[in-house]
Design a protein around this motif. Structure first.
Motif, PDB file in Angstrom:
ATOM      1  N   GLN A 214       0.835  -1.195   0.000  1.00  0.00           N
ATOM      2  CA  GLN A 214       0.000   0.000   0.000  1.00  0.00           C
ATOM      3  C   GLN A 214       0.871   1.247   0.000  1.00  0.00           C
ATOM      4  OE1 GLN A 214      -3.710   0.541   0.161  1.00  0.00           O
ATOM      5  NE2 GLN A 214      -2.687   2.383  -0.578  1.00  0.00           N
ATOM      6  N   ALA A 215       1.908   1.236   0.857  1.00  0.00           N
ATOM      7  CA  ALA A 215       2.818   2.386   0.908  1.00  0.00           C
ATOM      8  C   ALA A 215       3.568   2.543  -0.403  1.00  0.00           C
ATOM      9  CB  ALA A 215       3.803   2.208   2.068  1.00  0.00           C
ATOM     10  N   MET A 216       4.014   1.424  -0.986  1.00  0.00           N
ATOM     11  CA  MET A 216       4.739   1.488  -2.253  1.00  0.00           C
ATOM     12  C   MET A 216       3.873   2.053  -3.362  1.00  0.00           C
ATOM     13  SD  MET A 216       5.669  -0.319  -5.449  1.00  0.00           S
ATOM     14  CE  MET A 216       4.014  -0.797  -5.445  1.00  0.00           C
ATOM     15  N   ALA A 217       2.612   1.608  -3.407  1.00  0.00           N
ATOM     16  CA  ALA A 217       1.703   2.087  -4.449  1.00  0.00           C
ATOM     17  C   ALA A 217       1.469   3.586  -4.310  1.00  0.00           C
ATOM     18  CB  ALA A 217       0.377   1.333  -4.371  1.00  0.00           C
ATOM     19  N   THR A 218       1.337   4.054  -3.082  1.00  0.00           N
ATOM     20  CA  THR A 218       1.128   5.490  -2.850  1.00  0.00           C
ATOM     21  C   THR A 218       2.335   6.293  -3.311  1.00  0.00           C
ATOM     22  OG1 THR A 218      -0.295   5.015  -0.948  1.00  0.00           O
ATOM     23  CG2 THR A 218       0.637   7.233  -1.107  1.00  0.00           C
ATOM     24  N   GLN A 219       3.522   5.817  -2.951  1.00  0.00           N
ATOM     25  CA  GLN A 219       4.744   6.520  -3.335  1.00  0.00           C
ATOM     26  C   GLN A 219       4.978   6.470  -4.835  1.00  0.00           C
ATOM     27  OE1 GLN A 219       7.764   4.640  -0.968  1.00  0.00           O
ATOM     28  NE2 GLN A 219       6.683   5.080   0.947  1.00  0.00           N
ATOM     29  N   ALA A 220       4.620   5.344  -5.465  1.00  0.00           N
ATOM     30  CA  ALA A 220       4.882   5.173  -6.893  1.00  0.00           C
ATOM     31  C   ALA A 220       4.094   6.151  -7.748  1.00  0.00           C
ATOM     32  CB  ALA A 220       4.565   3.735  -7.324  1.00  0.00           C
ATOM     33  N   VAL A 221       2.937   6.575  -7.275  1.00  0.00           N
ATOM     34  CA  VAL A 221       2.093   7.461  -8.083  1.00  0.00           C
ATOM     35  C   VAL A 221       2.219   8.926  -7.666  1.00  0.00           C
ATOM     36  CG1 VAL A 221       0.446   5.617  -8.542  1.00  0.00           C
ATOM     37  CG2 VAL A 221       0.070   7.127  -6.592  1.00  0.00           C
ATOM     38  N   GLU A 222       3.070   9.210  -6.691  1.00  0.00           N
ATOM     39  CA  GLU A 222       3.273  10.603  -6.307  1.00  0.00           C
ATOM     40  C   GLU A 222       3.867  11.379  -7.475  1.00  0.00           C
ATOM     41  OE1 GLU A 222       5.789  10.564  -2.913  1.00  0.00           O
ATOM     42  OE2 GLU A 222       4.169  10.208  -1.490  1.00  0.00           O
ATOM     43  N   PRO A 223       3.368  12.582  -7.740  1.00  0.00           N
ATOM     44  CA  PRO A 223       3.935  13.369  -8.841  1.00  0.00           C
ATOM     45  C   PRO A 223       5.371  13.763  -8.530  1.00  0.00           C
ATOM     46  CG  PRO A 223       2.412  14.699  -7.553  1.00  0.00           C
ATOM     47  CD  PRO A 223       2.274  13.278  -7.066  1.00  0.00           C
ATOM     48  N   VAL A 224       6.226  13.700  -9.535  1.00  0.00           N
ATOM     49  CA  VAL A 224       7.619  14.078  -9.368  1.00  0.00           C
ATOM     50  C   VAL A 224       7.768  15.562  -9.703  1.00  0.00           C
ATOM     51  CG1 VAL A 224       9.984  13.693 -10.137  1.00  0.00           C
ATOM     52  CG2 VAL A 224       8.415  11.754  -9.911  1.00  0.00           C
ATOM     53  N   VAL A 225       8.224  16.326  -8.728  1.00  0.00           N
ATOM     54  CA  VAL A 225       8.395  17.767  -8.909  1.00  0.00           C
ATOM     55  C   VAL A 225       9.828  18.036  -9.347  1.00  0.00           C
ATOM     56  CG1 VAL A 225       8.293  20.012  -7.786  1.00  0.00           C
ATOM     57  CG2 VAL A 225       6.666  18.229  -7.138  1.00  0.00           C
ATOM     58  N   ASP A 226       9.975  18.832 -10.383  1.00  0.00           N
ATOM     59  CA  ASP A 226      11.307  19.179 -10.873  1.00  0.00           C
ATOM     60  C   ASP A 226      11.937  20.188  -9.920  1.00  0.00           C
ATOM     61  OD1 ASP A 226      13.598  19.859 -12.209  1.00  0.00           O
ATOM     62  OD2 ASP A 226      12.638  20.248 -14.127  1.00  0.00           O
ATOM     63  N   TRP A 227      12.900  19.727  -9.128  1.00  0.00           N
ATOM     64  CA  TRP A 227      13.513  20.599  -8.132  1.00  0.00           C
ATOM     65  C   TRP A 227      14.258  21.771  -8.778  1.00  0.00           C
ATOM     66  CZ3 TRP A 227      18.843  21.319  -7.859  1.00  0.00           C
ATOM     67  CH2 TRP A 227      19.630  20.416  -8.569  1.00  0.00           C
ATOM     68  N   ARG A 228      14.739  21.556 -10.011  1.00  0.00           N
ATOM     69  CA  ARG A 228      15.458  22.628 -10.697  1.00  0.00           C
ATOM     70  C   ARG A 228      14.525  23.806 -10.975  1.00  0.00           C
ATOM     71  NH1 ARG A 228      16.567  17.737 -12.387  1.00  0.00           N
ATOM     72  NH2 ARG A 228      18.709  16.953 -12.426  1.00  0.00           N
ATOM     73  N   ALA A 229      13.303  23.499 -11.391  1.00  0.00           N
ATOM     74  CA  ALA A 229      12.331  24.563 -11.668  1.00  0.00           C
ATOM     75  C   ALA A 229      12.007  25.330 -10.390  1.00  0.00           C
ATOM     76  CB  ALA A 229      11.059  23.964 -12.269  1.00  0.00           C
ATOM     77  N   ILE A 230      11.880  24.605  -9.272  1.00  0.00           N
ATOM     78  CA  ILE A 230      11.590  25.270  -8.003  1.00  0.00           C
ATOM     79  C   ILE A 230      12.765  26.140  -7.582  1.00  0.00           C
ATOM     80  CG2 ILE A 230      11.193  24.864  -5.543  1.00  0.00           C
ATOM     81  CD1 ILE A 230       9.563  22.447  -6.268  1.00  0.00           C
ATOM     82  N   LEU A 231      13.983  25.636  -7.775  1.00  0.00           N
ATOM     83  CA  LEU A 231      15.173  26.419  -7.436  1.00  0.00           C
ATOM     84  C   LEU A 231      15.215  27.719  -8.234  1.00  0.00           C
ATOM     85  CD1 LEU A 231      17.983  26.916  -6.249  1.00  0.00           C
ATOM     86  CD2 LEU A 231      18.914  25.368  -7.983  1.00  0.00           C
ATOM     87  N   HIS A 232      14.983  27.647  -9.531  1.00  0.00           N
ATOM     88  CA  HIS A 232      15.030  28.845 -10.364  1.00  0.00           C
ATOM     89  C   HIS A 232      13.885  29.801 -10.031  1.00  0.00           C
ATOM     90  CE1 HIS A 232      18.259  27.913 -13.356  1.00  0.00           C
ATOM     91  NE2 HIS A 232      18.076  26.713 -12.853  1.00  0.00           N
ATOM     92  N   ARG A 233      12.702  29.253  -9.751  1.00  0.00           N
ATOM     93  CA  ARG A 233      11.579  30.091  -9.351  1.00  0.00           C
ATOM     94  C   ARG A 233      11.880  30.803  -8.035  1.00  0.00           C
ATOM     95  NH1 ARG A 233       8.849  29.321  -4.774  1.00  0.00           N
ATOM     96  NH2 ARG A 233       8.439  27.133  -5.240  1.00  0.00           N
ATOM     97  N   PHE A 234      12.472  30.062  -7.087  1.00  0.00           N
ATOM     98  CA  PHE A 234      12.825  30.635  -5.786  1.00  0.00           C
ATOM     99  C   PHE A 234      13.807  31.795  -5.950  1.00  0.00           C
ATOM    100  CE2 PHE A 234      15.669  30.697  -2.080  1.00  0.00           C
ATOM    101  CZ  PHE A 234      14.757  30.828  -1.043  1.00  0.00           C
ATOM    102  N   ALA A 235      14.808  31.593  -6.812  1.00  0.00           N
ATOM    103  CA  ALA A 235      15.804  32.651  -7.031  1.00  0.00           C
ATOM    104  C   ALA A 235      15.186  33.850  -7.729  1.00  0.00           C
ATOM    105  CB  ALA A 235      16.971  32.096  -7.840  1.00  0.00           C
TER     106      ALA A 235
END
Length: 398
Positions: A214-235
């Motif tokens: 159950q935990a694996m299935a939940t984690q497997a479908v979590e959306p992957v956020v592009d950390w690079r985009a967040i870093l550039h947006r933050f800056a």
């Protein structure tokens, strides 16, 4: 298809509906050229000679293993990683789940306790670092492993192999996890996420979905956020912008309209801190260094300040605007304390526009929040990472 594989796939449908429903999505292909099994998100290949060495329960476990590797997205996320190390990391990530579901893995499959619960990316980073250490002299003078090495993979089925050679068909990992090569990667990945959710719900309705799955299935479908985009947006958000009449908008002067133009004052100091305690691996450090350069080029701060820190600041690099930036390798290797960079900035009366801290989040945080924005770039998945007492946190997936 080998009738034994067909039989075990049917057994999965009946006894392990989560695995069975997903196994039916993969086209089974006989492939004598491979060593054991492979999977690429569409097909599941097998070597008939190897499959013949497995008993029915081992064959069922091997099928479940390959299914989980696709369900966890390992066919989409390999990127430019080393194939063998990615195969091993993928197997280490899914083997505990297969075993906890009550299935038997083929002899020789690995199940290292310290990797349980970690993602394939985290395990890969550990394996890559250990391989580099071994190349640099991680063996003793007689060519054997150093005493006290606790990182040795353990047989998945608990067999004691200290005095007996492994069976001829034993393999050190779970076969190959091949990168999906189609042009519709995003579509395939999305389809599998939907299929994982549907399989989990169906198995849950039948009362046959263990907590680990159950935990694996939940984690497997979590959306992957592009950390690079967040870093550039933050800056970019830290760059002050406002409208000013000091420089009127020339686009409308010919119409007799005196309108303000968007004024973008220069960004102040941009500070990046690299955790060099040894828990943030070289691949991540390299990608973070590349993003530091990219942010510097796009935001053009007054000064770019890069600090390395374990329990103390071990290296400071400072570059003025317009000066060529050539970052030195990260320097350090002790424990982890986050206090020193913030204290150093306060003592030197540096008020940065923003600070970005790359770390695994496992250390002592400052008692007080600074007045400037802070972004914690966590190399530990957020569901397991320690929560920072201030600032914003983004998960770094490399």
């Amino acid at each position: 298809m080998d009738p034994r594989i067909s039989k075990q796939r049917t057994a999965l449908v009946l006894d392990q509906p989560f695995f069975g429903a997903l196994a039916l999505r993969l086209k089974v292909v006989e492939d004598p050229s491979c060593d054991t099994f492979w999977v690429d998100g569409v097909s599941l290949g097998y070597n008939p000679a190897y499959a013949a060495t497995l008993n029915d329960l081992e064959l069922r476990g091997a099928l479940a293993q390959k299914v989980l590797q696709v369900a966890n997205g390992h066919c989409w996320r390999m990127g430019s990683r080393d194939q063998k190390q990615w195969d091993d990391a993928s197997a280490e990530a899914v083997n505990p789940i297969v075993k906890d579901a009550g299935m038997l893995l083929p002899a020789g499959a690995v199940l290292t306790p310290r990797f349980k619960g970690k993602s394939a990316e985290e395990i890969y980073a550990h394996l890559a670092r250990e391989a580099r250490q071994k190349e640099k002299g991680g063996k003793d003078g007689n060519g054997g492993a150093k005493p006290g090495n606790t990182g040795r993979p353990q047989p998945a089925n608990g067999a004691n192999t200290s005095s007996a050679a492994p069976p001829p068909h034993a393999v050190p990992s779970g076969g190959e996890v091949r990168q999906y090569r189609g042009e519709d990667v995003a579509v395939k990945e999305a389809e599998w996420k939907v299929a994982v959710l549907q399989a989990a719900k169906a198995a849950q309705m039948r009362g046959s979905l263990p907590g680990g799955l159950q935990a694996m299935a939940t984690q497997a479908v979590e959306p992957v956020v592009d950390w690079r985009a967040i870093l550039h947006r933050f800056a970019q958000q830290s760059a002050p912008t406002d409208y000013s009449f000091a420089m009127p908008n020339r686009r409308y002067l010919h119409m007799g309209l005196y309108l303000p133009s968007l004024n973008e004052p220069a960004v102040g100091d941009a500070v990046f801190v690299r955790d060099t305690s040894g828990t943030v691996f070289d691949e991540t450090q390299s990608q973070f260094a590349a993003e530091i350069m990219a942010v510097n080029d796009s935001v053009r701060p007054r000064r770019l300040i890069v600090m390395d820190c374990d329990t103390r600041v071990t290296q400071v690099q400072m570059f003025e605007r317009g000066e060529p930036v050539e970052l030195l390798p990260a320097k350090g290797g002790g424990g982890t304390v986050f206090v020193e960079p913030f204290r150093r900035l306060l003592e030197e009366e540096i008020q940065p526009a923003f600070l970005v801290y790359l770390t695994d989040m496992d250390g002592r945080f400052p008692d007080e929040a600074p007045s400037y924005p802070v972004l914690w770039a966590s190399t530990t998945p957020l569901r397991r990472a320690r929560k920072a007492p201030f600032g914003e946190t983004v998960e770094v997936i490399c």
